[in-house]
Scaffold this motif. Structure first.
Motif, PDB file in Angstrom:
ATOM      1  N   UNK A 152       0.789  -1.220   0.000  1.00  0.00           N
ATOM      2  CA  UNK A 152       0.000   0.000   0.000  1.00  0.00           C
ATOM      3  C   UNK A 152       0.822   1.271   0.000  1.00  0.00           C
ATOM      4  N   UNK A 153       2.125   1.147   0.229  1.00  0.00           N
ATOM      5  CA  UNK A 153       2.993   2.331   0.198  1.00  0.00           C
ATOM      6  C   UNK A 153       4.358   1.922  -0.339  1.00  0.00           C
ATOM      7  N   UNK A 154       4.525   2.060  -1.635  1.00  0.00           N
ATOM      8  CA  UNK A 154       5.803   1.713  -2.243  1.00  0.00           C
ATOM      9  C   UNK A 154       5.761   0.370  -2.939  1.00  0.00           C
ATOM     10  N   UNK A 155       6.936  -0.243  -3.088  1.00  0.00           N
ATOM     11  CA  UNK A 155       7.054  -1.501  -3.819  1.00  0.00           C
ATOM     12  C   UNK A 155       6.426  -2.662  -3.050  1.00  0.00           C
ATOM     13  N   UNK A 156       5.904  -3.650  -3.764  1.00  0.00           N
ATOM     14  CA  UNK A 156       5.402  -4.860  -3.084  1.00  0.00           C
ATOM     15  C   UNK A 156       6.528  -5.540  -2.303  1.00  0.00           C
ATOM     16  N   UNK A 157       6.188  -6.174  -1.198  1.00  0.00           N
ATOM     17  CA  UNK A 157       7.174  -6.819  -0.335  1.00  0.00           C
ATOM     18  C   UNK A 157       7.247  -8.307  -0.634  1.00  0.00           C
ATOM     19  N   UNK A 158       8.457  -8.836  -0.661  1.00  0.00           N
ATOM     20  CA  UNK A 158       8.660 -10.262  -0.892  1.00  0.00           C
ATOM     21  C   UNK A 158       8.087 -11.072   0.260  1.00  0.00           C
ATOM     22  N   UNK A 159       7.522 -12.239  -0.065  1.00  0.00           N
ATOM     23  CA  UNK A 159       6.942 -13.128   0.932  1.00  0.00           C
ATOM     24  C   UNK A 159       7.875 -14.296   1.221  1.00  0.00           C
ATOM     25  N   UNK A 160       7.899 -14.700   2.487  1.00  0.00           N
ATOM     26  CA  UNK A 160       8.743 -15.802   2.944  1.00  0.00           C
ATOM     27  C   UNK A 160       7.901 -16.786   3.743  1.00  0.00           C
ATOM     28  N   UNK A 161       8.454 -17.981   3.940  1.00  0.00           N
ATOM     29  CA  UNK A 161       7.896 -18.970   4.846  1.00  0.00           C
ATOM     30  C   UNK A 161       8.980 -19.426   5.818  1.00  0.00           C
ATOM     31  N   UNK A 162       8.539 -20.065   6.901  1.00  0.00           N
ATOM     32  CA  UNK A 162       9.501 -20.600   7.856  1.00  0.00           C
ATOM     33  C   UNK A 162      10.356 -21.671   7.187  1.00  0.00           C
ATOM     34  N   UNK A 163      11.656 -21.597   7.396  1.00  0.00           N
ATOM     35  CA  UNK A 163      12.573 -22.581   6.841  1.00  0.00           C
ATOM     36  C   UNK A 163      12.699 -23.801   7.730  1.00  0.00           C
TER      37      UNK A 163
END
Length: 233
Positions: free
Chosen positions: A205-216
């Motif tokens: 909603x403010x700037x570039x989309x954020x990368x998504x992660x999962x628990x390793x």
């Protein structure tokens, strides 16, 4: 001369924590029965039949709150055995558990409680809880803060897919500090097996989309994420 035998009863108590609206919150119940009727307490209860304490903790969790233990990170905090900690029988020894999960729903009070609700830990620690639950709560929160340094527990507060900013919020809320964003990003992404990129992004909603992660797959942090001075007590 033989000493009189003392009857020992075992219980399991639960410190269930989650993050709600930017606060570290704990689940408290209002006791429906004596002793301490009407007083806030941690959920828990007596070991029954052929249960082990882990099974007791899971059952009490479901009975008093409607929450399923399978969805929670569950770890023993310690054993509490002061002779006068429970006035009901000569000796009641409890094993306390720390449970962590993200976005937990509003709980439902069960047969042993009049009400169940989430309360910020800071507010809960200003109350007088039943039994020795003040000490158990303090010990469990400190355990959670320590675990964030050395284990991958922080992801248990997050949904299945999360951003680095959401993970950072966990550390900031539990520790009570503000962390440097670039430094935090570098540390968590460099930690072997801590996070797994999903290859997807989420709009912020403010700037570039954020990368998504999962628990390793890792259970420990290498190197550890040491908490800075000034953390909340």
């Amino acid at each position: 001369m033989s000493r009189p035998r003392t009857t020992v009863t075992l219980t399991a108590d639960l410190v269930i924590v989650t993050i709600r609206a930017g606060h570290l919150c704990v689940l408290l119940v209002e006791r429906g029965n004596e002793p301490f009727a009407g007083q806030p307490a941690l959920p828990g209860g007596f070991l029954r039949g052929r249960e082990d304490l882990n099974e007791t903790a899971a059952r009490e969790l479901a009975e008093e709150t409607g929450l399923a233990a399978e969805s929670l990170y569950l770890q023993q905090v310690g054993v509490y055995s002061a002779p006068d900690r429970d006035p009901r029988t000569p000796r009641v020894i409890t094993c306390a558990y720390l449970a962590i999960a993200p976005n937990l729903p509003s709980p439902e009070a069960g047969s042993d409680a009049h009400a169940a609700s989430w309360l910020p830990v800071a507010d809960a620690r200003r109350l007088t809880l039943a039994f020795d639950h003040d000490q158990i709560l303090a010990d469990a929160v400190e355990l959670a803060r320590d675990q964030l340094q050395f284990r991958t527990v922080a992801t248990a507060f997050c949904p299945r897919d999360f951003t680095i900013a959401e993970l950072r919020e966990v550390y900031e809320v539990v520790w009570g500090v503000k962390l440097d964003k670039p430094n935090f990003h570098r540390k968590v992404t460099d930690s072997t097996g801590f996070l797994v990129p999903t290859g997807r992004k989420r709009s912020t909603g403010n700037g570039r989309p954020a990368a998504l992660y999962r628990a390793g797959p890792a259970s420990t942090l290498a190197p550890p994420m040491m908490r800075p001075p000034g953390f909340a007590l």
